[in-house]
Write a protein that holds these residues in place. Structure first.
Motif, PDB file in Angstrom:
ATOM      1  N   LEU A 132      47.021  36.623  32.026  1.00 22.01           N
ATOM      2  CA  LEU A 132      46.863  35.440  32.873  1.00 22.01           C
ATOM      3  C   LEU A 132      48.142  35.159  33.655  1.00 22.01           C
ATOM      4  O   LEU A 132      48.106  34.890  34.859  1.00 22.01           O
ATOM      5  CB  LEU A 132      46.491  34.230  32.018  1.00 22.01           C
ATOM      6  N   LYS A 133      49.265  35.247  32.962  1.00 20.99           N
ATOM      7  CA  LYS A 133      50.553  34.976  33.598  1.00 20.99           C
ATOM      8  C   LYS A 133      50.844  35.975  34.714  1.00 20.99           C
ATOM      9  O   LYS A 133      51.223  35.584  35.825  1.00 20.99           O
ATOM     10  CB  LYS A 133      51.662  35.018  32.547  1.00 20.99           C
ATOM     11  N   GLN A 134      50.650  37.259  34.426  1.00 17.54           N
ATOM     12  CA  GLN A 134      50.959  38.289  35.413  1.00 17.54           C
ATOM     13  C   GLN A 134      50.010  38.226  36.603  1.00 17.54           C
ATOM     14  O   GLN A 134      50.416  38.459  37.749  1.00 17.54           O
ATOM     15  CB  GLN A 134      50.906  39.678  34.763  1.00 17.54           C
ATOM     16  N   ALA A 135      48.744  37.923  36.357  1.00 17.77           N
ATOM     17  CA  ALA A 135      47.784  37.797  37.460  1.00 17.77           C
ATOM     18  C   ALA A 135      48.222  36.693  38.422  1.00 17.77           C
ATOM     19  O   ALA A 135      48.186  36.873  39.656  1.00 17.77           O
ATOM     20  CB  ALA A 135      46.389  37.502  36.908  1.00 17.77           C
ATOM     21  N   PHE A 136      48.655  35.571  37.876  1.00 16.72           N
ATOM     22  CA  PHE A 136      49.107  34.463  38.718  1.00 16.72           C
ATOM     23  C   PHE A 136      50.379  34.824  39.473  1.00 16.72           C
ATOM     24  O   PHE A 136      50.489  34.589  40.684  1.00 16.72           O
ATOM     25  CB  PHE A 136      49.344  33.216  37.872  1.00 16.72           C
ATOM     26  N   LEU A 137      51.351  35.412  38.777  1.00 20.86           N
ATOM     27  CA  LEU A 137      52.631  35.748  39.406  1.00 20.86           C
ATOM     28  C   LEU A 137      52.457  36.786  40.516  1.00 20.86           C
ATOM     29  O   LEU A 137      53.080  36.683  41.583  1.00 20.86           O
ATOM     30  CB  LEU A 137      53.613  36.260  38.359  1.00 20.86           C
ATOM     31  N   ILE A 138      51.599  37.776  40.282  1.00 21.65           N
ATOM     32  CA  ILE A 138      51.355  38.794  41.309  1.00 21.65           C
ATOM     33  C   ILE A 138      50.704  38.172  42.537  1.00 21.65           C
ATOM     34  O   ILE A 138      51.037  38.516  43.672  1.00 21.65           O
ATOM     35  CB  ILE A 138      50.485  39.931  40.732  1.00 21.65           C
ATOM     36  N   ALA A 139      49.787  37.238  42.317  1.00 21.67           N
ATOM     37  CA  ALA A 139      49.154  36.547  43.446  1.00 21.67           C
ATOM     38  C   ALA A 139      50.181  35.760  44.255  1.00 21.67           C
ATOM     39  O   ALA A 139      50.148  35.745  45.486  1.00 21.67           O
ATOM     40  CB  ALA A 139      48.058  35.608  42.937  1.00 21.67           C
ATOM     41  N   VAL A 140      51.115  35.122  43.575  1.00 17.85           N
ATOM     42  CA  VAL A 140      52.131  34.298  44.242  1.00 17.85           C
ATOM     43  C   VAL A 140      53.086  35.152  45.068  1.00 17.85           C
ATOM     44  O   VAL A 140      53.433  34.795  46.192  1.00 17.85           O
ATOM     45  CB  VAL A 140      52.923  33.467  43.203  1.00 17.85           C
ATOM     46  N   VAL A 141      53.504  36.291  44.512  1.00 13.69           N
ATOM     47  CA  VAL A 141      54.492  37.130  45.219  1.00 13.69           C
ATOM     48  C   VAL A 141      53.831  38.107  46.189  1.00 13.69           C
ATOM     49  O   VAL A 141      54.525  38.878  46.852  1.00 13.69           O
ATOM     50  CB  VAL A 141      55.381  37.913  44.221  1.00 13.69           C
ATOM     51  N   SER A 142      52.501  38.071  46.274  1.00 13.43           N
ATOM     52  CA  SER A 142      51.772  38.956  47.200  1.00 13.43           C
ATOM     53  C   SER A 142      50.858  38.121  48.091  1.00 13.43           C
ATOM     54  O   SER A 142      49.625  38.252  48.031  1.00 13.43           O
ATOM     55  CB  SER A 142      50.957  39.988  46.412  1.00 13.43           C
ATOM     56  N   PRO A 143      51.427  37.252  48.931  1.00 13.10           N
ATOM     57  CA  PRO A 143      50.598  36.329  49.721  1.00 13.10           C
ATOM     58  C   PRO A 143      49.641  37.029  50.678  1.00 13.10           C
ATOM     59  O   PRO A 143      48.512  36.564  50.875  1.00 13.10           O
ATOM     60  CB  PRO A 143      51.635  35.487  50.479  1.00 13.10           C
ATOM     61  N   LEU A 144      50.076  38.143  51.281  1.00 12.21           N
ATOM     62  CA  LEU A 144      49.197  38.842  52.228  1.00 12.21           C
ATOM     63  C   LEU A 144      47.967  39.387  51.521  1.00 12.21           C
ATOM     64  O   LEU A 144      46.831  39.183  51.987  1.00 12.21           O
ATOM     65  CB  LEU A 144      49.958  39.981  52.910  1.00 12.21           C
ATOM     66  N   GLU A 145      48.173  40.070  50.401  1.00  9.94           N
ATOM     67  CA  GLU A 145      47.045  40.627  49.652  1.00  9.94           C
ATOM     68  C   GLU A 145      46.137  39.518  49.119  1.00  9.94           C
ATOM     69  O   GLU A 145      44.911  39.662  49.124  1.00  9.94           O
ATOM     70  CB  GLU A 145      47.559  41.485  48.492  1.00  9.94           C
ATOM     71  N   THR A 146      46.744  38.412  48.695  1.00  9.61           N
ATOM     72  CA  THR A 146      45.960  37.279  48.202  1.00  9.61           C
ATOM     73  C   THR A 146      45.064  36.714  49.296  1.00  9.61           C
ATOM     74  O   THR A 146      43.868  36.471  49.077  1.00  9.61           O
ATOM     75  CB  THR A 146      46.895  36.172  47.677  1.00  9.61           C
ATOM     76  N   LEU A 147      45.625  36.544  50.476  1.00 11.31           N
ATOM     77  CA  LEU A 147      44.845  36.020  51.610  1.00 11.31           C
ATOM     78  C   LEU A 147      43.744  36.987  52.023  1.00 11.31           C
ATOM     79  O   LEU A 147      42.636  36.564  52.369  1.00 11.31           O
ATOM     80  CB  LEU A 147      45.769  35.729  52.798  1.00 11.31           C
ATOM     81  N   LEU A 148      44.033  38.272  51.974  1.00  9.16           N
ATOM     82  CA  LEU A 148      43.027  39.272  52.355  1.00  9.16           C
ATOM     83  C   LEU A 148      41.878  39.314  51.345  1.00  9.16           C
ATOM     84  O   LEU A 148      40.714  39.484  51.736  1.00  9.16           O
ATOM     85  CB  LEU A 148      43.680  40.651  52.476  1.00  9.16           C
ATOM     86  N   ILE A 149      42.190  39.150  50.064  1.00  7.60           N
ATOM     87  CA  ILE A 149      41.126  39.092  49.051  1.00  7.60           C
ATOM     88  C   ILE A 149      40.253  37.854  49.277  1.00  7.60           C
ATOM     89  O   ILE A 149      39.017  37.925  49.225  1.00  7.60           O
ATOM     90  CB  ILE A 149      41.718  39.085  47.633  1.00  7.60           C
ATOM     91  N   LEU A 150      40.896  36.727  49.539  1.00 10.81           N
ATOM     92  CA  LEU A 150      40.143  35.500  49.833  1.00 10.81           C
ATOM     93  C   LEU A 150      39.271  35.675  51.070  1.00 10.81           C
ATOM     94  O   LEU A 150      38.104  35.247  51.088  1.00 10.81           O
ATOM     95  CB  LEU A 150      41.104  34.325  50.030  1.00 10.81           C
ATOM     96  N   ALA A 151      39.823  36.325  52.088  1.00 10.86           N
ATOM     97  CA  ALA A 151      39.071  36.567  53.324  1.00 10.86           C
ATOM     98  C   ALA A 151      37.862  37.460  53.049  1.00 10.86           C
ATOM     99  O   ALA A 151      36.768  37.231  53.595  1.00 10.86           O
ATOM    100  CB  ALA A 151      39.974  37.202  54.377  1.00 10.86           C
ATOM    101  N   ALA A 152      38.045  38.464  52.199  1.00  8.05           N
ATOM    102  CA  ALA A 152      36.938  39.364  51.849  1.00  8.05           C
ATOM    103  C   ALA A 152      35.832  38.614  51.113  1.00  8.05           C
ATOM    104  O   ALA A 152      34.640  38.847  51.367  1.00  8.05           O
ATOM    105  CB  ALA A 152      37.459  40.513  50.983  1.00  8.05           C
ATOM    106  N   ILE A 153      36.217  37.701  50.223  1.00  7.03           N
ATOM    107  CA  ILE A 153      35.226  36.906  49.486  1.00  7.03           C
ATOM    108  C   ILE A 153      34.447  36.004  50.441  1.00  7.03           C
ATOM    109  O   ILE A 153      33.211  35.901  50.362  1.00  7.03           O
ATOM    110  CB  ILE A 153      35.917  36.072  48.388  1.00  7.03           C
ATOM    111  N   ILE A 154      35.165  35.363  51.360  1.00 12.85           N
ATOM    112  CA  ILE A 154      34.506  34.482  52.337  1.00 12.85           C
ATOM    113  C   ILE A 154      33.569  35.290  53.228  1.00 12.85           C
ATOM    114  O   ILE A 154      32.431  34.869  53.508  1.00 12.85           O
ATOM    115  CB  ILE A 154      35.565  33.734  53.182  1.00 12.85           C
TER     116      ILE A 154
END
Length: 206
Positions: free
Chosen positions: A138-160
């Motif tokens: 859980l901790k690593q999943a959150f930290l990776i999301a925080v330090v990888s904003p571009l990938e996080t936004l792209l995953i969100l965009a794919a879901i939308i």
């Protein structure tokens, strides 16, 4: 590669994606949805992860083995995510029903929701990629999301985008949504993992 070969390759990939999606639905239902969702999703991400590693696997046997192996542990994580999701949903409804009196709780709930979404976005790829302790996932999943904003936004965009496609073409639900999102999320997560690894290598050589 000729045009016909490209077509065959794409068609074969789509058939595999549809097969994985059907297995995801089948095994989720096998666990009565609530108890099948997380083990089945973990199994799906495991298969997709092996595809990225170009491993030749028997899809059904691999899926079934991972579903059984991760049933207890997967449902442990499922209990955490589903309980917290229900808690957030119920609390937001409560705030809407009590205008003014509990508005000070909004920022707290929004922050919890933010952490919840970011953790969930990377949870499955972190789970199948790393060997960690229970709460470290859980901790690593959150930290990776925080330090990888571009990938996080792209995953969100794919879901939308997938949600929009489902509303337009609901007939694709049994065939593609789960497996396509697993493929996109895995690809973007692996890119995020590699970026973090490259930064760690650079820092260690300084």
């Amino acid at each position: 590669m000729g045009g016909w070969e490209k077509f065959n390759k794409v068609a074969y990939w789509m058939l595999k994606a549809a097969y994985i999606n059907l297995l995801w639905i089948l095994f989720t239902c096998l666990g009565l949805v609530v108890f099948g969702l997380f083990p089945s999703t973990i199994a799906m991400f495991t298969v997709v992860q092996k595809w990225f590693k170009k491993k030749d696997i028997r899809i059904f046997q691999t899926y079934w083995r991972m579903f059984r192996k991760e049933f207890i542990k997967g449902n442990g994580f499922g209990l955490i995510f589903l309980s917290l999701g229900y808690f957030l949903y119920y609390d937001f409804l409560l705030l809407q029903a009590n205008h003014g009196s509990l508005q000070y709780l909004y920022p707290i709930l929004v922050f919890i929701l933010f952490v919840y979404i970011l953790t969930l976005l990377f949870f499955f790829t972190v789970y199948v990629h790393f060997q960690l302790s229970f709460f470290q996932y859980l901790k690593q999943a959150f930290l990776i999301a925080v330090v990888s904003p571009l990938e996080t936004l792209l995953i969100l965009a794919a879901i939308i985008l997938m949600y929009i496609m489902i509303t337009i073409l609901p007939g694709i639900i049994p065939l593609f949504p789960g497996s396509i999102l697993a493929f996109v999320t895995t690809w973007l997560s692996r890119r995020a993992f590699q970026k973090i690894k490259n930064k760690q290598v650079k820092q260690s050589t300084k």
